[in-house]
Design an enzyme around this catalytic site. Structure first.
Site, PDB file in Angstrom:
ATOM      1  N   GLY A  15       0.840  -1.207   0.000  1.00  0.00           N
ATOM      2  CA  GLY A  15       0.000   0.000   0.000  1.00  0.00           C
ATOM      3  C   GLY A  15       0.871   1.251   0.000  1.00  0.00           C
ATOM      4  O   GLY A  15       1.886   1.300   0.693  1.00  0.00           O
ATOM      5  N   ALA A  26      15.369  10.889  -0.859  1.00  0.00           N
ATOM      6  CA  ALA A  26      16.571  10.781  -0.015  1.00  0.00           C
ATOM      7  C   ALA A  26      17.473   9.647  -0.494  1.00  0.00           C
ATOM      8  O   ALA A  26      18.704   9.806  -0.526  1.00  0.00           O
ATOM      9  CB  ALA A  26      16.157  10.556   1.438  1.00  0.00           C
ATOM     10  N   ARG A  76       0.905  -4.916  -5.791  1.00  0.00           N
ATOM     11  CA  ARG A  76       1.044  -6.177  -5.067  1.00  0.00           C
ATOM     12  C   ARG A  76       1.289  -7.222  -6.153  1.00  0.00           C
ATOM     13  O   ARG A  76       0.607  -7.217  -7.176  1.00  0.00           O
ATOM     14  CB  ARG A  76      -0.201  -6.445  -4.236  1.00  0.00           C
ATOM     15  CG  ARG A  76      -0.352  -5.391  -3.115  1.00  0.00           C
ATOM     16  CD  ARG A  76      -1.382  -5.761  -2.085  1.00  0.00           C
ATOM     17  NE  ARG A  76      -1.283  -4.896  -0.912  1.00  0.00           N
ATOM     18  CZ  ARG A  76      -2.037  -3.810  -0.703  1.00  0.00           C
ATOM     19  NH1 ARG A  76      -2.956  -3.459  -1.568  1.00  0.00           N
ATOM     20  NH2 ARG A  76      -1.879  -3.090   0.393  1.00  0.00           N
ATOM     21  N   ASP A 107       5.720  -5.261   5.952  1.00  0.00           N
ATOM     22  CA  ASP A 107       6.257  -6.592   6.265  1.00  0.00           C
ATOM     23  C   ASP A 107       6.343  -7.505   5.048  1.00  0.00           C
ATOM     24  O   ASP A 107       7.327  -8.221   4.864  1.00  0.00           O
ATOM     25  CB  ASP A 107       5.325  -7.277   7.277  1.00  0.00           C
ATOM     26  CG  ASP A 107       5.752  -6.984   8.701  1.00  0.00           C
ATOM     27  OD1 ASP A 107       6.865  -6.473   8.893  1.00  0.00           O
ATOM     28  OD2 ASP A 107       4.952  -7.278   9.615  1.00  0.00           O
ATOM     29  N   GLY A 108       5.271  -7.502   4.229  1.00  0.00           N
ATOM     30  CA  GLY A 108       5.228  -8.354   3.037  1.00  0.00           C
ATOM     31  C   GLY A 108       6.373  -7.991   2.103  1.00  0.00           C
ATOM     32  O   GLY A 108       7.104  -8.868   1.618  1.00  0.00           O
ATOM     33  N   THR A 129       4.220   2.182   5.631  1.00  0.00           N
ATOM     34  CA  THR A 129       2.823   1.755   5.687  1.00  0.00           C
ATOM     35  C   THR A 129       2.080   2.663   6.649  1.00  0.00           C
ATOM     36  O   THR A 129       2.613   3.008   7.709  1.00  0.00           O
ATOM     37  CB  THR A 129       2.655   0.288   6.142  1.00  0.00           C
ATOM     38  OG1 THR A 129       1.274   0.060   6.470  1.00  0.00           O
ATOM     39  CG2 THR A 129       3.491  -0.068   7.356  1.00  0.00           C
ATOM     40  N   ASP A 131      -0.252   1.762   8.427  1.00  0.00           N
ATOM     41  CA  ASP A 131      -0.825   0.947   9.508  1.00  0.00           C
ATOM     42  C   ASP A 131      -0.002   0.907  10.799  1.00  0.00           C
ATOM     43  O   ASP A 131      -0.515   0.461  11.823  1.00  0.00           O
ATOM     44  CB  ASP A 131      -1.017  -0.502   9.033  1.00  0.00           C
ATOM     45  CG  ASP A 131      -2.113  -0.625   7.992  1.00  0.00           C
ATOM     46  OD1 ASP A 131      -2.840   0.364   7.786  1.00  0.00           O
ATOM     47  OD2 ASP A 131      -2.243  -1.701   7.392  1.00  0.00           O
ATOM     48  N   ASP A 133       2.150  -1.170  11.575  1.00  0.00           N
ATOM     49  CA  ASP A 133       2.095  -2.553  12.073  1.00  0.00           C
ATOM     50  C   ASP A 133       3.380  -3.342  11.810  1.00  0.00           C
ATOM     51  O   ASP A 133       3.331  -4.541  11.559  1.00  0.00           O
ATOM     52  CB  ASP A 133       0.878  -3.273  11.469  1.00  0.00           C
ATOM     53  CG  ASP A 133       0.955  -3.353   9.953  1.00  0.00           C
ATOM     54  OD1 ASP A 133       1.785  -2.646   9.350  1.00  0.00           O
ATOM     55  OD2 ASP A 133       0.175  -4.122   9.365  1.00  0.00           O
ATOM     56  N   ARG A 175      -6.497  -3.294   8.557  1.00  0.00           N
ATOM     57  CA  ARG A 175      -7.164  -4.602   8.418  1.00  0.00           C
ATOM     58  C   ARG A 175      -6.771  -5.524   9.564  1.00  0.00           C
ATOM     59  O   ARG A 175      -7.576  -6.248  10.104  1.00  0.00           O
ATOM     60  CB  ARG A 175      -6.760  -5.221   7.073  1.00  0.00           C
ATOM     61  CG  ARG A 175      -7.744  -6.236   6.600  1.00  0.00           C
ATOM     62  CD  ARG A 175      -7.769  -6.486   5.113  1.00  0.00           C
ATOM     63  NE  ARG A 175      -6.575  -6.118   4.366  1.00  0.00           N
ATOM     64  CZ  ARG A 175      -6.617  -5.738   3.090  1.00  0.00           C
ATOM     65  NH1 ARG A 175      -7.773  -5.651   2.462  1.00  0.00           N
ATOM     66  NH2 ARG A 175      -5.502  -5.451   2.446  1.00  0.00           N
ATOM     67  N   GLU A 191     -16.047   7.829  22.210  1.00  0.00           N
ATOM     68  CA  GLU A 191     -16.677   7.073  23.296  1.00  0.00           C
ATOM     69  C   GLU A 191     -16.286   5.591  23.240  1.00  0.00           C
ATOM     70  O   GLU A 191     -16.223   4.919  24.268  1.00  0.00           O
ATOM     71  CB  GLU A 191     -18.204   7.206  23.229  1.00  0.00           C
ATOM     72  CG  GLU A 191     -18.776   8.472  23.873  1.00  0.00           C
ATOM     73  CD  GLU A 191     -18.367   9.763  23.187  1.00  0.00           C
ATOM     74  OE1 GLU A 191     -18.316   9.788  21.945  1.00  0.00           O
ATOM     75  OE2 GLU A 191     -18.073  10.752  23.900  1.00  0.00           O
TER      76      GLU A 191
HETATM   77  P1  ADP Z   1       3.129  -4.730   2.645  1.00  0.00           P
HETATM   78  O1  ADP Z   1       4.503  -4.651   2.119  1.00  0.00           O
HETATM   79  O2  ADP Z   1       2.501  -3.369   2.831  1.00  0.00           O
HETATM   80  O3  ADP Z   1       3.004  -5.606   3.869  1.00  0.00           O
HETATM   81  P2  ADP Z   1       1.950  -6.849   1.042  1.00  0.00           P
HETATM   82  O4  ADP Z   1       1.845  -7.803   2.174  1.00  0.00           O
HETATM   83  O5  ADP Z   1       0.829  -6.746   0.085  1.00  0.00           O
HETATM   84  O6  ADP Z   1       2.189  -5.347   1.517  1.00  0.00           O
HETATM   85  O7  ADP Z   1       3.291  -7.227   0.257  1.00  0.00           O
HETATM   86  C1  ADP Z   1       3.714  -6.458  -0.856  1.00  0.00           C
HETATM   87  C2  ADP Z   1       4.376  -7.352  -1.863  1.00  0.00           C
HETATM   88  O8  ADP Z   1       5.543  -7.957  -1.301  1.00  0.00           O
HETATM   89  C3  ADP Z   1       3.543  -8.544  -2.340  1.00  0.00           C
HETATM   90  O9  ADP Z   1       2.611  -8.207  -3.325  1.00  0.00           O
HETATM   91  C4  ADP Z   1       4.613  -9.465  -2.891  1.00  0.00           C
HETATM   92  O10 ADP Z   1       5.026  -9.044  -4.169  1.00  0.00           O
HETATM   93  C5  ADP Z   1       5.748  -9.232  -1.905  1.00  0.00           C
HETATM   94  N1  ADP Z   1       5.727 -10.278  -0.885  1.00  0.00           N
HETATM   95  C6  ADP Z   1       4.866 -10.423   0.133  1.00  0.00           C
HETATM   96  N2  ADP Z   1       5.114 -11.544   0.847  1.00  0.00           N
HETATM   97  C7  ADP Z   1       6.155 -12.139   0.227  1.00  0.00           C
HETATM   98  C8  ADP Z   1       6.899 -13.367   0.458  1.00  0.00           C
HETATM   99  N3  ADP Z   1       6.597 -14.168   1.473  1.00  0.00           N
HETATM  100  N4  ADP Z   1       7.908 -13.642  -0.386  1.00  0.00           N
HETATM  101  C9  ADP Z   1       8.219 -12.831  -1.407  1.00  0.00           C
HETATM  102  N5  ADP Z   1       7.562 -11.685  -1.679  1.00  0.00           N
HETATM  103  C10 ADP Z   1       6.563 -11.344  -0.885  1.00  0.00           C
HETATM  104  O1  F6P Z   2      -1.709  -1.549   4.465  1.00  0.00           O
HETATM  105  C1  F6P Z   2      -2.290  -0.299   4.236  1.00  0.00           C
HETATM  106  C2  F6P Z   2      -3.779  -0.450   3.969  1.00  0.00           C
HETATM  107  O2  F6P Z   2      -4.297   0.827   3.699  1.00  0.00           O
HETATM  108  C3  F6P Z   2      -4.569  -1.118   5.081  1.00  0.00           C
HETATM  109  O3  F6P Z   2      -4.890  -0.258   6.151  1.00  0.00           O
HETATM  110  C4  F6P Z   2      -5.778  -1.583   4.322  1.00  0.00           C
HETATM  111  O4  F6P Z   2      -6.359  -2.698   4.966  1.00  0.00           O
HETATM  112  C5  F6P Z   2      -5.218  -1.977   2.991  1.00  0.00           C
HETATM  113  O5  F6P Z   2      -4.002  -1.265   2.834  1.00  0.00           O
HETATM  114  C6  F6P Z   2      -6.133  -1.652   1.845  1.00  0.00           C
HETATM  115  O6  F6P Z   2      -5.564  -2.120   0.693  1.00  0.00           O
HETATM  116  P1  F6P Z   2      -6.101  -1.763  -0.769  1.00  0.00           P
HETATM  117  O7  F6P Z   2      -5.423  -0.508  -1.180  1.00  0.00           O
HETATM  118  O8  F6P Z   2      -5.670  -2.925  -1.590  1.00  0.00           O
HETATM  119  O9  F6P Z   2      -7.570  -1.581  -0.685  1.00  0.00           O
END
Ligand code: ADP
Ligand code: F6P
Length: 322
Positions: A15, A26, A76, A107-108, A129, A131, A133, A175, A191
């Site tokens: 995202g 930078a 993604r 993280d992904g 991100t 989030d 997170d 999410r 609240e």
């Molecule tokens: P974020 O980086 O915000 O956590 P995603 O979880 O959607 O977002 O991951 C972004 C991209 O990183 C994925 O679409 C994929 O291309 C890559 N990715 C995610 N998990 C893996 C994995 N286990 N191994 C290799 N690439 C990954």
């Molecule tokens: O990870 C950032 C985020 O905005 C989350 O808060 C949300 O769940 C998700 O991405 C939404 O993803 P998309 O842009 O695919 O709707």
């Protein structure tokens, strides 16, 4: 000390988040200042596999510091989750002469960076991100802007909720994580704050509280609901039927991901982007930049991904008390 890099690639993945442009700028300018070449990889790992790659110079990143989104665009990419995709990604890097990559994402995206490092391409992650997170860091690029955007929107909704003596359910992004909701809960004096980490799905407790607040003369009732709980519209119907208080739902959605980054996001993203370029110049790989306990630091990606995110029980309880 690893091998010295000559050409640094930079990509944004997952995202988008306000401040990613500051981080890209930078990376580019710090790498150029250290005598490296820089290439921009468009649309994250998808663009890497498609060889959608551009040369970047100092002018490529002019006038972007204040802009939301990411000039490199993001995506993604499922294919990059496969061994074959990762191998091909590393081959594209070698073909393009890219021997180090900065990956700005969540993280992904770091898991992808870890795989590229394992295939011999030096990689450094930068946490991007809205989030918040990511376990290894107390700051992620975009959270500050997103939470301020949500806070402003909730202030506005509160004005109209008070005028109409309504209950308002406002759904914010997150999410799997409730940080935006929790921070807005405190910043907007809500609240109720419903977050995936804590919500017990006891709607009767909320209904009773709405009724008790009405009896005490309160003119509005603000519920901040994290996307991970969701269903704000049907929840509003149920609460209105059970309490007799008119209830509206507003889903803030992607507006939270856009807009000009705050000062904090610009400064922290610039610092982290530059640090990532520095780490590559020092021959480092498989590391992520983080902000922990008041310091900019870096961690091994494997260690960073194994960490557990802190959650402030105190702040959560406080949101309920005050
Ligand atoms: P974020 O980086 O915000 O956590 P995603 O979880 O959607 O977002 O991951 C972004 C991209 O990183 C994925 O679409 C994929 O291309 C890559 N990715 C995610 N998990 C893996 C994995 N286990 N191994 C290799 N690439 C990954
Ligand atoms: O990870 C950032 C985020 O905005 C989350 O808060 C949300 O769940 C998700 O991405 C939404 O993803 P998309 O842009 O695919 O709707």
């Amino acid at each position: 000390m690893g091998k010295e890099v000559q050409t640094i690639g930079v990509l944004t993945s997952g995202g988008d988040a306000p401040g990613m442009n500051a981080a890209i700028r930078a990376v580019v300018r710090e790498a150029l200042a250290k005598g490296k070449k820089v290439k921009g990889i468009l649309r994250g790992y998808a663009g890497l596999l498609d060889e959608d790659i551009i040369d970047m110079n100092a002018q490529s990143v002019s006038n972007i510091l204040q802009r939301g989104g990411t000039i490199l665009e993001t995506a993604r990419c499922l294919e990059f989750c496969t061994e074959e995709g990762q191998q091909r990604g590393a081959e594209v890097c070698r073909k393009q002469g890219i021997d180090g990559i900065v990956v700005i994402g969540g993280d992904g995206s770091f898991r992808g960076a870890q795989k590229l490092a394992a295939h011999g391409i030096n990689t450094i992650g930068v946490p991007g991100t809205i989030d918040l997170d990511i376990a290894c860091t107390d700051y992620t690029i975009g959270f500050d802007t997103a939470v301020n955007t949500a806070m402003d929107a909730i202030d506005k909704i509160r004005d109209t909720a008070s005028s109409h003596q309504r209950c308002s359910i406002i759904e914010v992004m997150g999410r799997h994580a409730g940080y935006i909701a929790l921070w807005c809960g405190l910043a907007n004096g809500a609240e109720q704050v419903l977050i995936p980490e804590k919500y017990d799905y006891d709607e009767q407790k909320i209904v009773d509280d709405i009724i008790a607040n009405r009896k005490r003369g309160k003119r509005h009732y603000i519920i901040i609901n994290a996307e991970g709980i969701g269903h704000s519209t049907s929840m509003a119907r149920r609460f209105e039927a059970a309490t007799g208080m008119e209830t509206r739902a507003t889903i803030l959605g992607h507006m939270q991901r856009g807009g000009s980054p705050t000062c904090k996001d610009r400064v922290y993203a610039s610092t982290m982007g530059a640090m990532a370029a520095d780490l590559l110049c020092e021959g480092k790989s498989n590391r992520v930049v983080a902000y922990k306990d008041g310091q900019f630091v870096d961690f091994d990606i494997d260690e960073a991904l194994a960490m557990q995110k802190d959650f402030s029980e105190y702040q959560y309880d406080l949101a309920g008390r005050i």
